[in-house]
Design a protein around this motif. Sequence first.
Motif, PDB file in Angstrom:
ATOM      1  N   PRO A 119       0.811  -1.219   0.000  1.00 25.91           N
ATOM      2  CA  PRO A 119       0.000   0.000   0.000  1.00 25.91           C
ATOM      3  C   PRO A 119       0.846   1.272   0.000  1.00 25.91           C
ATOM      4  CG  PRO A 119      -0.189  -1.158   2.110  1.00 25.91           C
ATOM      5  CD  PRO A 119       0.493  -2.081   1.165  1.00 25.91           C
ATOM      6  N   LEU A 120       2.033   1.183   0.611  1.00 29.35           N
ATOM      7  CA  LEU A 120       2.931   2.336   0.616  1.00 29.35           C
ATOM      8  C   LEU A 120       3.369   2.679  -0.800  1.00 29.35           C
ATOM      9  CD1 LEU A 120       4.680   4.384   2.149  1.00 29.35           C
ATOM     10  CD2 LEU A 120       6.417   2.602   2.430  1.00 29.35           C
ATOM     11  N   SER A 122       1.816   1.995  -3.536  1.00 25.05           N
ATOM     12  CA  SER A 122       0.650   2.514  -4.259  1.00 25.05           C
ATOM     13  C   SER A 122       0.463   3.992  -3.964  1.00 25.05           C
ATOM     14  CB  SER A 122      -0.596   1.726  -3.842  1.00 25.05           C
ATOM     15  OG  SER A 122      -1.749   2.224  -4.489  1.00 25.05           O
ATOM     16  N   LEU A 123       0.651   4.373  -2.695  1.00 26.87           N
ATOM     17  CA  LEU A 123       0.550   5.780  -2.299  1.00 26.87           C
ATOM     18  C   LEU A 123       1.620   6.627  -2.977  1.00 26.87           C
ATOM     19  CD1 LEU A 123      -0.650   7.982  -0.372  1.00 26.87           C
ATOM     20  CD2 LEU A 123       1.051   7.253   1.312  1.00 26.87           C
ATOM     21  N   LEU A 124       2.802   6.050  -3.168  1.00 26.94           N
ATOM     22  CA  LEU A 124       3.922   6.782  -3.757  1.00 26.94           C
ATOM     23  C   LEU A 124       3.745   7.053  -5.247  1.00 26.94           C
ATOM     24  CD1 LEU A 124       6.918   4.984  -1.983  1.00 26.94           C
ATOM     25  CD2 LEU A 124       5.977   7.234  -1.461  1.00 26.94           C
ATOM     26  N   GLY A 125       2.743   6.427  -5.859  1.00 25.91           N
ATOM     27  CA  GLY A 125       2.452   6.718  -7.263  1.00 25.91           C
ATOM     28  C   GLY A 125       2.903   5.656  -8.241  1.00 25.91           C
ATOM     29  N   THR A 126       3.252   4.469  -7.748  1.00 29.57           N
ATOM     30  CA  THR A 126       3.681   3.403  -8.662  1.00 29.57           C
ATOM     31  C   THR A 126       2.498   2.880  -9.479  1.00 29.57           C
ATOM     32  OG1 THR A 126       3.324   1.735  -6.932  1.00 29.57           O
ATOM     33  CG2 THR A 126       5.546   2.629  -7.165  1.00 29.57           C
ATOM     34  N   ASN A 127       2.810   2.378 -10.663  1.00 28.85           N
ATOM     35  CA  ASN A 127       1.799   1.702 -11.479  1.00 28.85           C
ATOM     36  C   ASN A 127       2.309   0.297 -11.802  1.00 28.85           C
ATOM     37  OD1 ASN A 127       3.739   2.094 -13.464  1.00 28.85           O
ATOM     38  ND2 ASN A 127       2.601   3.719 -14.512  1.00 28.85           N
ATOM     39  N   LEU A 255       6.426  14.749   0.847  1.00 26.15           N
ATOM     40  CA  LEU A 255       5.033  14.937   0.419  1.00 26.15           C
ATOM     41  C   LEU A 255       4.975  15.535  -0.982  1.00 26.15           C
ATOM     42  CD1 LEU A 255       1.992  14.991   1.027  1.00 26.15           C
ATOM     43  CD2 LEU A 255       2.331  17.248   2.100  1.00 26.15           C
ATOM     44  N   ILE A 258       5.771  12.860  -3.553  1.00 24.37           N
ATOM     45  CA  ILE A 258       4.634  11.953  -3.729  1.00 24.37           C
ATOM     46  C   ILE A 258       3.570  12.593  -4.617  1.00 24.37           C
ATOM     47  CG2 ILE A 258       2.699  10.827  -2.550  1.00 24.37           C
ATOM     48  CD1 ILE A 258       4.582  10.479  -0.129  1.00 24.37           C
ATOM     49  N   ILE A 259       3.251  13.855  -4.316  1.00 24.59           N
ATOM     50  CA  ILE A 259       2.239  14.570  -5.109  1.00 24.59           C
ATOM     51  C   ILE A 259       2.701  14.735  -6.552  1.00 24.59           C
ATOM     52  CG2 ILE A 259       1.084  16.805  -5.411  1.00 24.59           C
ATOM     53  CD1 ILE A 259       1.073  17.032  -2.335  1.00 24.59           C
ATOM     54  N   ASN A 262       2.589  11.455  -8.560  1.00 27.12           N
ATOM     55  CA  ASN A 262       1.217  11.118  -8.958  1.00 27.12           C
ATOM     56  C   ASN A 262       0.720  12.018 -10.082  1.00 27.12           C
ATOM     57  OD1 ASN A 262      -0.259   8.962  -7.116  1.00 27.12           O
ATOM     58  ND2 ASN A 262       1.133  10.079  -5.784  1.00 27.12           N
TER      59      ASN A 262
END
Length: 455
Positions: A119-120, A122-127, A255, A258-259, A262
């Motif tokens: 889940p981490l 996924s939050l970081l923007g991986t596909n 942060l 991460i933004i 994404n």
Amino acid sequence: MNKNSKILGSESIWKLLIKLSLPATIGMMVQALYNLVDTIFVGRGVGTLGITGITLSFPVQMIVMAIAQMIGIGGASIISRALGEKNAQKAEKTMGNIFTLVILMSATISILGLIFINPLLSLLGTNSVSINAAKDYLSIILFGTIFFSFSMASNNIVRAEGNAKTAMYTMLISAGLNIILDPIFIFILHLGIKGAAIATVLSQATTALYLIYYFLSGKSSIKLHFKNFKLKSGIITEIMAIGSSAFVRQSAGSLLTIILNNILMVYGGVLYVAVYGLTNRLLMFVLMPLFGIAQGFQPIAGFNYGAKNYSRVKDVTKASIITTTILSSIGFFILILFPKQLLSVFTTDTNLILTASNVLKIIILFLPLIGIQIIGATMFQAIGKAFSSLILAMSRQIIFLIPLIYIMPIFFGINGVWISFPISDFLATLLTSILFYFQMKKFNTNSTLSKDINL
């Protein structure tokens, strides 16, 4: 108090600033060089996807860095002022509390990070394309969290007592060993991105062992007593309050990344994430000398503020701003004149080089002003002004940049993301200058009062 600490209050400002900043700058430049070389090896050995994997994992490393910096810088400010006040007992208790906090927090991050790694990511923007590379790298890096945290926090203690050379050696050991191990694990052992992570963890572990030896050998002017590992609420509160600005600055960077990851995935996918990864690494390399000056500046300012020598605090602040402005201007001209040549070192992907070159020219527009931001925030940390330091730490990334990268693309598309960087730099510098002006007036007033009392 040994001679390293005594010179903080007596030696000429420019000579002292050079003496403390030069080792820090050399160490940080080598550290930044490691980051560049690491990216070069991954870019050449794994490709654009490897660079993307490292970039996507970087926010977690920034959070670890944020916590270590919060503890280290907050504790270093207390130690510098305690040494200036000739309060060795407080300095020793603070060091013990720093070590305990580092162990507890880094262990927590490692355990939680490994448990919740999917889940981490996924939050970081991986596909689906990038998740495997990011997971291979991050899962190994998390195991080395305690070494990285301990080394970073301890480095601040060493600098706080005025021992800049030892602080430099720690960074040289870490970066130099990493540069040696990277090609071995990536190319010879064919471990790819996993090899880069293993090399990083091993080099950080070696640095941690060197610092443990330094403190146990008695070379430090601050004595290590295990009884001081017992946490004291007053010390913890002060460490967190002063170090919160460093934490906010670093975690805001996490942060922000991460933004950005994404947003960039939506606009352009893997290419744009790699573009940000490369431009950010080049920019950080240019900024390292400025952070080196700031690291040399902090113990001087903190010691003399504790000794109530306000005119000396003011003088070293001015000298540091002049130096960082000159260095940032030199960096600006290098990046603006040779972007393609610098980027081509990392990759042979012509599309990546061209896109990153255009982006770099935009995001560095106000780079010559950034020294004011760095020294301004560091000054408030050094003198224990937690709130002002926190506001300045939040200004560039949280108050200005993050809102802008959401708003500007509405009007300018992907270019709006890049335009947000120079705008936020200008606004943050303006805010820093205002707070800095009023603090300088206080120094002038306090210097006058001190002279009247002495008379």
